[in-house]
Design a protein around this motif. Structure first.
Motif, PDB file in Angstrom:
ATOM      1  N   ALA A  34       2.331  10.538   8.279  1.00 17.19           N
ATOM      2  CA  ALA A  34       2.765   9.222   7.866  1.00 17.19           C
ATOM      3  C   ALA A  34       2.848   8.065   8.806  1.00 17.19           C
ATOM      4  O   ALA A  34       2.710   6.953   8.683  1.00 17.19           O
ATOM      5  N   ARG A  35       3.020   8.522  10.167  1.00 16.50           N
ATOM      6  CA  ARG A  35       3.089   7.646  11.184  1.00 16.50           C
ATOM      7  C   ARG A  35       1.685   6.999  11.369  1.00 16.50           C
ATOM      8  O   ARG A  35       1.461   5.846  11.612  1.00 16.50           O
ATOM      9  N   ARG A  36       0.630   7.959  11.164  1.00 13.70           N
ATOM     10  CA  ARG A  36      -0.909   7.448  11.297  1.00 13.70           C
ATOM     11  C   ARG A  36      -1.064   6.307  10.175  1.00 13.70           C
ATOM     12  O   ARG A  36      -1.903   5.356  10.338  1.00 13.70           O
ATOM     13  N   TYR A  37      -0.541   6.601   8.781  1.00 14.70           N
ATOM     14  CA  TYR A  37      -0.806   5.761   7.828  1.00 14.70           C
ATOM     15  C   TYR A  37      -0.063   4.365   7.805  1.00 14.70           C
ATOM     16  O   TYR A  37      -0.703   3.236   7.560  1.00 14.70           O
ATOM     17  N   VAL A  38       1.017   4.594   8.294  1.00 13.19           N
ATOM     18  CA  VAL A  38       1.943   3.427   8.670  1.00 13.19           C
ATOM     19  C   VAL A  38       1.147   2.377   9.775  1.00 13.19           C
ATOM     20  O   VAL A  38       0.997   1.079   9.417  1.00 13.19           O
ATOM     21  N   ILE A  62       0.787  -1.228  -0.045  1.00  9.76           N
ATOM     22  CA  ILE A  62       0.074  -0.015   0.003  1.00  9.76           C
ATOM     23  C   ILE A  62       0.787   1.148   0.110  1.00  9.76           C
ATOM     24  O   ILE A  62       1.817   1.377   0.813  1.00  9.76           O
ATOM     25  N   PHE A  63       0.742   2.015  -1.016  1.00 14.13           N
ATOM     26  CA  PHE A  63       1.078   3.501  -1.143  1.00 14.13           C
ATOM     27  C   PHE A  63       0.117   4.324  -0.509  1.00 14.13           C
ATOM     28  O   PHE A  63      -0.693   4.614  -1.450  1.00 14.13           O
ATOM     29  N   ALA A  64       0.554   4.884   0.393  1.00 12.52           N
ATOM     30  CA  ALA A  64      -0.410   6.088   0.974  1.00 12.52           C
ATOM     31  C   ALA A  64      -0.168   7.539   0.555  1.00 12.52           C
ATOM     32  O   ALA A  64       1.139   7.698   1.239  1.00 12.52           O
ATOM     33  N   GLU A  65      -0.788   8.051   0.108  1.00  5.12           N
ATOM     34  CA  GLU A  65      -0.204   9.266  -0.569  1.00  5.12           C
ATOM     35  C   GLU A  65      -0.811  10.436   0.274  1.00  5.12           C
ATOM     36  O   GLU A  65      -1.966  10.538   0.802  1.00  5.12           O
ATOM     37  N   LEU A 120      11.457  11.065   6.845  1.00  2.51           N
ATOM     38  CA  LEU A 120      10.612   9.936   6.585  1.00  2.51           C
ATOM     39  C   LEU A 120      11.616   8.815   6.536  1.00  2.51           C
ATOM     40  O   LEU A 120      11.233   7.752   7.167  1.00  2.51           O
ATOM     41  N   LYS A 121      12.849   8.774   5.957  1.00  3.57           N
ATOM     42  CA  LYS A 121      13.806   7.752   5.838  1.00  3.57           C
ATOM     43  C   LYS A 121      14.226   7.485   7.409  1.00  3.57           C
ATOM     44  O   LYS A 121      14.523   6.379   7.891  1.00  3.57           O
TER      45      LYS A 121
END
Length: 471
Positions: A131-135, A112-115, A162-163
């Motif tokens: 990003a943390r929520r999406y992951v 899943i790529f979350a944009e 993010l990395k």
């Protein structure tokens, strides 16, 4: 053959025996023990320890699904497995069917790529937090979406942040300069390159996502795929999923032709054009789209959470990919695997008939109200009799609680829940929240711990619950 002892209360015993007797070709023998309490839902592990004498001649003991306390300690006490059954006794046949055919929903194949579609307008800290929520909801790759005519000066810093969190990152832009900056900052993927911009793949290490020059130009996409295959370079190929009614069916055909032309090529499908641009519950849309992904062996999807009705898209995608992977792997229909995508309706909303509820109500000898729902409506009963209606306002005048504020509030909440469940066709259980599947965050209930009486209880002890739905 395995012999199972089922523990229950007086009100539920006849119903439990009927359900067990109705299981065809059961791979076990059984007996039901009523342990000296009226309401099975109030059973606790400590009560079982006191009231069930040793030894128990069985291979397994099954207790009511809402039984509180340490069942592992009970297993040690009795020297045989003690297990919670389903919360509703009418679900016992499904419980044993799933037990006999366990399905692992931990596996999946679709990434899943979350944009983050508005990344240029967010700070680096805000990007990382989203990003943390999406992951947490299941995303494998965080996609930083560029915006037309909007500067993204902190793109490189965002990729690096993010990395640093350990996330995989993709950069999604029509601006080749942004794609270069993102790739040089360490992005793992670049979205999206056409045959004309494929030179970018030679400038950075990021894996390119290939698209046609325009959606109908399949030839340019196929040429780009062939070129990357000859080079031995990794890539994803996206034939572009069009929205309804602007070519959805045709775009599905394009994906099918892509798979036929390149049987081993990793495919990406961007599903936001359908989930975001269709005003319908996204759980069902995601289920169908991920069913297509399973059939086409799609390697990744790009999803978005922009519209409020699509605000659970990542979590829904995570469940959908697991369910459809299990169905595909086991060559079975996607039924009976999980209720996570059943957010609005329930498969078996009304486990008890009006007649069965009436039989239970006839045994009640205390003033506490029980609430149950059948296909006919809401049933509210206590020792004073049965009330049947199809809404909270219809039933309220019959309860005579005008001078008991705590009890009135409690019954108002329960009747509202029951009416919603009846109108939508959802399962209702008194004192339990309605199950909205993956659409609503719900803390897991720890049945190994004790639960204090809620503030709506009229007394210091737990109010009795309807027993027709408990073993």
């Amino acid at each position: 053959m395995e012999h199972i002892v089922f523990l229950t209360g007086r009100l539920a015993q006849p119903s439990l025996e009927r359900v067990l007797a109705g299981i065809e070709a059961a791979p076990f023998t059984w007996e039901v023990r009523e342990i000296g309490l009226q309401v099975a839902a109030l059973m606790t592990a400590e009560m079982i320890r006191r009231r069930v004498a040793l030894p128990v001649q069985a291979d397994r003991i099954i207790v009511p699904g809402r039984c509180r306390g340490d069942v592992e300690a009970l297993s040690q006490h009795f020297g045989l497995p003690v297990q919670r059954g389903p919360e509703e006794l009418k679900d016992l046949p499904r419980f044993f069917n799933r037990e006999a055919k366990p399905v692992d929903l931990n596996e999946y194949e679709v990434a899943i790529f979350a944009e983050i579609v508005d990344a240029p307008r967010l700070s680096v800290a805000e990007i990382v937090e989203r990003a943390r929520r999406y992951v947490a909801d299941g995303a494998n790759v965080i996609d930083l979406g560029g915006l037309p005519e909007t500067r993204f000066d902190h793109l490189a810093e965002s990729v690096q942040a993010l990395k640093a969190e350990g996330f995989q990152v993709s950069v999604d832009s029509v601006d080749t300069d942004e794609l270069l900056r993102g790739g040089r900052a360490g992005a793992d993927y670049l979205l999206s390159l056409t045959l004309d911009t494929l030179w970018l793949a030679d400038e950075v290490a990021a894996t390119p996502v290939l698209i046609p020059r325009h959606p109908a130009d399949e030839a340019s996409l196929h040429e780009a795929v062939s070129l990357m295959q000859r080079r031995g370079r990794p890539f994803l190929a996206d034939a572009i999923l069009d929205p309804i009614p602007f070519g959805l069916a045709g775009s599905i055909v394009r994906y099918h032709r892509l798979r036929e032309r390149f049987p081993e090529a990793p495919i990406m499908m961007g599903i936001g054009n359908v989930t975001e641009l269709t005003e319908a519950d996204t759980t069902g849309i995601n289920a169908v789209l991920f069913g297509l992904c399973a059939e086409l062996d799609v390697a990744a999807v790009l999803t978005t959470q922009v519209s409020q009705h699509a605000r659970r898209a990542v979590r829904e995608a995570d469940w959908a990919r697991r369910i459809m992977h299990a169905a595909s792997r086991n060559r079975s229909l996607p039924k009976g695997l999980s209720d996570a995508l059943m957010t609005v309706h329930a498969k078996h909303p009304f486990p008890d008939t009006s007649e069965e509820i009436a039989q239970i109500a006839a045994q009640v000898r205390d003033p506490n109200f029980r609430v149950q729902v059948s296909a006919e409506g809401l049933h509210v009963y206590n020792r004073d009799g049965m009330r049947l209606g199809q809404g909270a306002f219809e039933l309220w005048p019959q309860l005579h609680l005008e001078h008991d504020a705590n009890h009135a509030f409690y019954m108002g909440v329960e009747l509202a829940h029951a009416e919603i469940a009846w109108r939508l066709g959802k399962r209702y259980v008194q004192d339990q929240p309605l199950d909205w599947g993956c659409a609503v965050e719900q803390a897991a209930q720890d049945l190994d711990t004790w639960c204090a009486p809620g503030s709506t209880m009229a007394t210091g002890r737990a109010r009795a619950k309807p027993d027709g739905g408990n073993e």
